[in-house]
Design an enzyme around this catalytic site. Structure first.
Site, mmCIF file in Angstrom:
data_model
loop_
_atom_site.group_PDB
_atom_site.id
_atom_site.type_symbol
_atom_site.label_atom_id
_atom_site.label_comp_id
_atom_site.label_asym_id
_atom_site.label_seq_id
_atom_site.Cartn_x
_atom_site.Cartn_y
_atom_site.Cartn_z
ATOM 1 N N TYR A 135 0.845 -1.190 0.000
ATOM 2 C CA TYR A 135 0.000 0.000 0.000
ATOM 3 C C TYR A 135 0.884 1.245 0.000
ATOM 4 C CZ TYR A 135 -3.554 3.398 1.409
ATOM 5 O OH TYR A 135 -4.404 4.485 1.458
ATOM 6 N N ASP A 139 9.333 2.779 0.535
ATOM 7 C CA ASP A 139 8.206 3.410 1.222
ATOM 8 C C ASP A 139 8.270 2.980 2.680
ATOM 9 O OD1 ASP A 139 5.896 4.325 2.305
ATOM 10 O OD2 ASP A 139 4.554 3.511 0.768
ATOM 11 N N LYS A 155 3.441 8.816 9.370
ATOM 12 C CA LYS A 155 3.143 8.217 10.676
ATOM 13 C C LYS A 155 4.048 8.766 11.803
ATOM 14 C CE LYS A 155 0.430 4.692 8.541
ATOM 15 N NZ LYS A 155 0.595 4.102 7.225
HETATM 16 C C1 LIG Z 1 -0.019 4.542 5.816
HETATM 17 C C2 LIG Z 1 0.798 4.308 4.613
HETATM 18 C C3 LIG Z 1 0.748 5.157 3.501
HETATM 19 C C4 LIG Z 1 -0.260 6.262 3.369
HETATM 20 O O1 LIG Z 1 -0.104 7.261 4.319
HETATM 21 P P1 LIG Z 1 -1.339 8.243 4.623
HETATM 22 O O2 LIG Z 1 -0.763 9.228 5.583
HETATM 23 O O3 LIG Z 1 -2.426 7.391 5.170
HETATM 24 O O4 LIG Z 1 -1.713 8.868 3.321
HETATM 25 C C5 LIG Z 1 1.642 4.948 2.467
HETATM 26 N N1 LIG Z 1 2.520 3.941 2.514
HETATM 27 C C6 LIG Z 1 2.589 3.084 3.553
HETATM 28 C C7 LIG Z 1 3.605 2.003 3.550
HETATM 29 C C8 LIG Z 1 1.712 3.233 4.627
HETATM 30 O O5 LIG Z 1 1.754 2.355 5.630
#
Ligand SMILES: *Cc1c(COP(=O)(O)O)cnc(C)c1O
Length: 436
Positions: free
Chosen positions: A149, A244, A272
């Site tokens: 994701y 990511d 995060k």
């Molecule tokens: C949470 C997450 C995102 C998206 O971040 P948001 O602040 O919810 O837009 C992208 N990549 C990874 C790996 C994530 O865990």
């Protein structure tokens, strides 16, 4: 263990109103409990390891608001720093030293970040990182892995077809096929699928983006050598490698996955933890790539609230407090305790094929209906989510809160205690033993 029945009356009443104003009653889909069934719990406050809902029920929190709250709820160091900032300004829309201070702290932890930019969500970070990679390489296509994701920008809402590596089909309505024609998908942990995609499109692949530890399809670890393999293939093809680390950054290790696995990408994305629970995210890495970004480069990227003072302070105080507490050691000790519990208490007591436990640093995940750690999305999807859902509700009834889906991971915070882990595991044991 007593089988209490919690009262969710007030949560149910609020959700009834919420469904009127928000699609599904929520502002992010997984919160809706669609996956596990039942009504979402409506929370009122948190304190340390505990969360409290509006009906007065108390939970031990293993969700950490999906990661940011690695120090637990309302850590005094974070609260105090934010209170001080609240008096001064919550936003300038102009530079403040708070941004530079946090960026320099990030560089201390991850020396590979030569230059970076703050944005407000992980979605923006990944979107912008791919834009920078496209600008730097003058290529269009990029590769993502099935089950990873990267936020909800159009181009990422793709899952693989059944082929090894195929041009993507959109997995969301409202995403025009033109938008995703340059999104290629590959299978996590499959060198073969990467070789295939590069043999077909190698000259036009700007970037490969990956969750180096995949934590959005349960918890899937990279097999030994896989990240090194990606590093080599991307380098050989003039392709930019993007880690990511929105979830793993500042959590998997001080230097994230890059340090843990000793593989340096060209670009990183964060979110995060970096905002300490206030919306903030970032992307960064090699200077020559980041110099493609406006105003010094031609790749446009901007944000009204980017580098938001409150978020910068929350992020900085979170990282500083983690250093002070020696958080990584503390979390690893908890993790080891959990490993031991599973080996000594859980797996000997139940049939082998029923559960598989995966942990790395302060991430953990229980897969049911299998005893082999899944290595890609297909294997995760084949696990037994019905059993997960049953155990999920048993956890709730005993005051344990995790993200409401079997595709989500559990998070340890520094406030968690061994007795909380005992309860977590005991409930699984009890439920699996009564499983028909
Ligand atoms: C949470 C997450 C995102 C998206 O971040 P948001 O602040 O919810 O837009 C992208 N990549 C990874 C790996 C994530 O865990």
């Amino acid at each position: 263990m007593k089988q209490n029945t919690l009262n969710f009356e007030k949560s149910i009443a609020v959700m009834e109103r919420s469904r009127n104003v928000f699609p599904g009653g929520v502002n992010s889909p997984v919160r809706s409990f669609r996956s596990v069934g039942g009504t979402p719990i409506v929370f009122s406050h948190g304190n340390g390891k505990n969360l409290f809902d509006i009906d007065g029920n108390k939970y031990v929190d293993f969700c950490s608001s999906w990661g940011p709250l690695i120090l637990g709820y309302s850590h005094p160091a974070v609260v105090n720093a934010m209170q001080e900032q609240l008096q001064k300004a919550v936003t300038f829309g102009a530079p403040s030293d708070l941004e530079t201070r946090l960026a320099e702290k990030v560089q201390e932890w991850l020396p590979g970040i030569e230059m970076m930019r703050f944005v407000s969500s992980g979605t923006e970070a990944t979107m912008s990182a791919v834009r920078a990679a496209r600008a730097a390489t003058k290529r269009n296509k990029f590769v993502k892995f099935e089950g990873c994701y990267h936020g909800h920008a159009d181009q990422f809402l793709v899952k693989a077809g059944s082929g090894l590596a195929t041009l993507g089909n959109t997995s969301s309505a409202g995403v025009p096929s033109g938008t995703i024609q340059d999104t290629l998908t590959a299978i996590y942990n499959s060198e073969e699928s990467i070789r295939e995609v590069f043999s077909l499109y190698g000259d036009d692949i700007a970037a490969v983006i990956i969750e180096p530890v995949a934590a959005n399809m349960g918890l899937v670890l990279p097999k030994p050598g896989f990240l090194e393999f990606l590093r080599k293939v991307t380098k050989d093809n003039g392709t930019i490698l993007i880690f990511d680390e929105v979830m793993t950054g500042f959590r998997l290790a001080r230097g994230g996955c890059a340090e843990y696995f000793q593989v340096q990408p060209d670009l990183w994305t964060f979110g995060k933890i970096i905002g300490g629970g206030i919306p903030a995210a970032a992307y960064g890495g090699k200077r020559e790539i980041m110099q493609m970004i406006s105003p010094i480069g031609n790749a446009y990227q901007a944000g009204t609230l980017s580098g938001n003072p409150l978020a910068m302070v929350a992020g900085y105080s979170t990282l500083s407090e983690m250093e002070k507490q020696n958080a990584f050691q503390k979390l690893e000790n908890l993790g080891k305790y959990l490993d031991n519990l599973v080996t000594k208490e859980l797996t000997p007591a139940i049939e082998k094929s029923k559960v598989c436990f995966v942990r790395i640093a302060s991430f953990f995940c229980f897969f049911f209906g299998t005893n082999k750690p899944p290595k890609n999305f297909e294997e995760v999807a084949a696990t037994n989510m019905k059993i997960f859902n049953k155990i999920y509700h048993a956890w709730l009834q005993h005051g344990i809160y995790l993200g409401p889906s079997g595709y989500e991971v559990g998070f340890l915070s520094t406030c968690i205690e061994e007795c909380d882990l005992d309860l977590l595991v005991n409930i699984i044991k009890q439920e699996l033993n009564t499983e028909g």
